[in-house]
Design a protein around this motif. Structure first.
Motif, PDB file in Angstrom:
ATOM      1  N   GLY A  46       0.850  -1.187   0.000  1.00  0.00           N
ATOM      2  CA  GLY A  46       0.000   0.000   0.000  1.00  0.00           C
ATOM      3  C   GLY A  46       0.883   1.233   0.000  1.00  0.00           C
ATOM      4  O   GLY A  46       1.244   1.731   1.061  1.00  0.00           O
ATOM      5  N   GLU A  90      -4.924  -4.208  -3.263  1.00  0.00           N
ATOM      6  CA  GLU A  90      -6.031  -3.873  -4.157  1.00  0.00           C
ATOM      7  C   GLU A  90      -7.363  -3.713  -3.431  1.00  0.00           C
ATOM      8  O   GLU A  90      -8.325  -3.231  -4.014  1.00  0.00           O
ATOM      9  CB  GLU A  90      -6.168  -4.953  -5.241  1.00  0.00           C
ATOM     10  N   HIS A  91      -7.440  -4.129  -2.170  1.00  0.00           N
ATOM     11  CA  HIS A  91      -8.694  -4.069  -1.405  1.00  0.00           C
ATOM     12  C   HIS A  91      -8.877  -2.658  -0.840  1.00  0.00           C
ATOM     13  O   HIS A  91      -8.194  -2.260   0.093  1.00  0.00           O
ATOM     14  CB  HIS A  91      -8.638  -5.110  -0.283  1.00  0.00           C
ATOM     15  N   LYS A  92      -9.800  -1.899  -1.419  1.00  0.00           N
ATOM     16  CA  LYS A  92      -9.977  -0.493  -1.062  1.00  0.00           C
ATOM     17  C   LYS A  92     -10.372  -0.306   0.405  1.00  0.00           C
ATOM     18  O   LYS A  92      -9.881   0.615   1.065  1.00  0.00           O
ATOM     19  CB  LYS A  92     -11.018   0.148  -1.973  1.00  0.00           C
ATOM     20  N   ASP A  93     -11.236  -1.168   0.933  1.00  0.00           N
ATOM     21  CA  ASP A  93     -11.669  -1.029   2.325  1.00  0.00           C
ATOM     22  C   ASP A  93     -10.520  -1.293   3.293  1.00  0.00           C
ATOM     23  O   ASP A  93     -10.386  -0.598   4.306  1.00  0.00           O
ATOM     24  CB  ASP A  93     -12.838  -1.977   2.621  1.00  0.00           C
ATOM     25  N   GLN A  95      -7.322  -0.871   2.614  1.00  0.00           N
ATOM     26  CA  GLN A  95      -6.387   0.251   2.493  1.00  0.00           C
ATOM     27  C   GLN A  95      -6.893   1.460   3.287  1.00  0.00           C
ATOM     28  O   GLN A  95      -6.120   2.139   3.954  1.00  0.00           O
ATOM     29  CB  GLN A  95      -6.182   0.625   1.028  1.00  0.00           C
ATOM     30  N   LYS A  96      -8.196   1.704   3.252  1.00  0.00           N
ATOM     31  CA  LYS A  96      -8.768   2.834   3.994  1.00  0.00           C
ATOM     32  C   LYS A  96      -8.669   2.591   5.499  1.00  0.00           C
ATOM     33  O   LYS A  96      -8.275   3.490   6.255  1.00  0.00           O
ATOM     34  CB  LYS A  96     -10.221   3.058   3.577  1.00  0.00           C
ATOM     35  N   TYR A 158      -9.990  -8.212   7.073  1.00  0.00           N
ATOM     36  CA  TYR A 158     -10.688  -6.935   7.233  1.00  0.00           C
ATOM     37  C   TYR A 158     -11.501  -6.925   8.530  1.00  0.00           C
ATOM     38  O   TYR A 158     -11.468  -5.957   9.296  1.00  0.00           O
ATOM     39  CB  TYR A 158     -11.589  -6.670   6.016  1.00  0.00           C
TER      40      TYR A 158
END
Length: 172
Positions: A46, A90-93, A95-96, A158
């Motif tokens: 990331g 690649e996992h947006k959630d 990374q956020k 997650y």
């Protein structure tokens, strides 16, 4: 006769110059085709996230910022680590949510045995709360490698990240 030698000499010089220019262009194309990017602290997990450089720095920042620490143990040449890294990045959630953590990824083992409670394998992800306690209760789905995650376990990872944040609010 001298004119023919001189003409021949000039012709050879012209051909040599032309070949030298072509060889120079080929070398330039080959070197510019594959630029070597500098290694960042993210190591591909990331690039937009803030990563710590050492274990000691990560512990210090976790304690003083009151944020949980997420440590990712991996190897650059491990196919399981590479597969998890790709899905993680690649996992947006993820990374956020990761922005709320102190982050450290290690390609080497530390001397702290608390970071390998059930062995030294990769990839493994551990959570440490700001009181510097390893969260042994936040585990993956495998009984023989408690802190291992595979790409198919990304939703569990997650969920565990959310759990680490939730426990932080309720326990501290």
């Amino acid at each position: 006769m001298e004119k023919s030698y001189m003409s021949m000499f000039l012709l050879l010089v012209a051909i040599s110059c032309a070949l030298a220019k072509d060889a120079g262009k080929r070398e330039t194309k080959e070197t510019t085709a594959k630029p070597k990017l500098p290694q960042t602290l993210s190591r591909g997990w990331g690039d937009q996230l803030i990563w710590t450089q050492t274990y000691e720095e990560a512990l210090f920042r976790a304690k003083h910022s009151n944020k949980p620490l997420m440590i990712i143990h991996h190897l650059d040449d491990c196919p399981h680590s590479q597969a998890l890294k790709k899905v993680f990045a690649e996992h947006k959630d993820i990374q956020k949510l990761a922005e709320k953590f102190i982050l450290l990824n290690l390609v080497y083992e530390t001397t702290d045995k608390n970071l390998s409670p059930d062995g030294q394998y990769v990839p493994r992800i551990l959570f440490i709360d700001p009181s510097l306690t390893v969260r042994a209760d936040i585990t993956g789905r495998y009984s023989n490698r408690l802190y291992a995650y595979e790409p198919s376990d990304i939703s569990l990872l997650y969920s565990n990240m959310q759990k680490a944040m939730k426990l932080l609010k309720t326990e501290l």
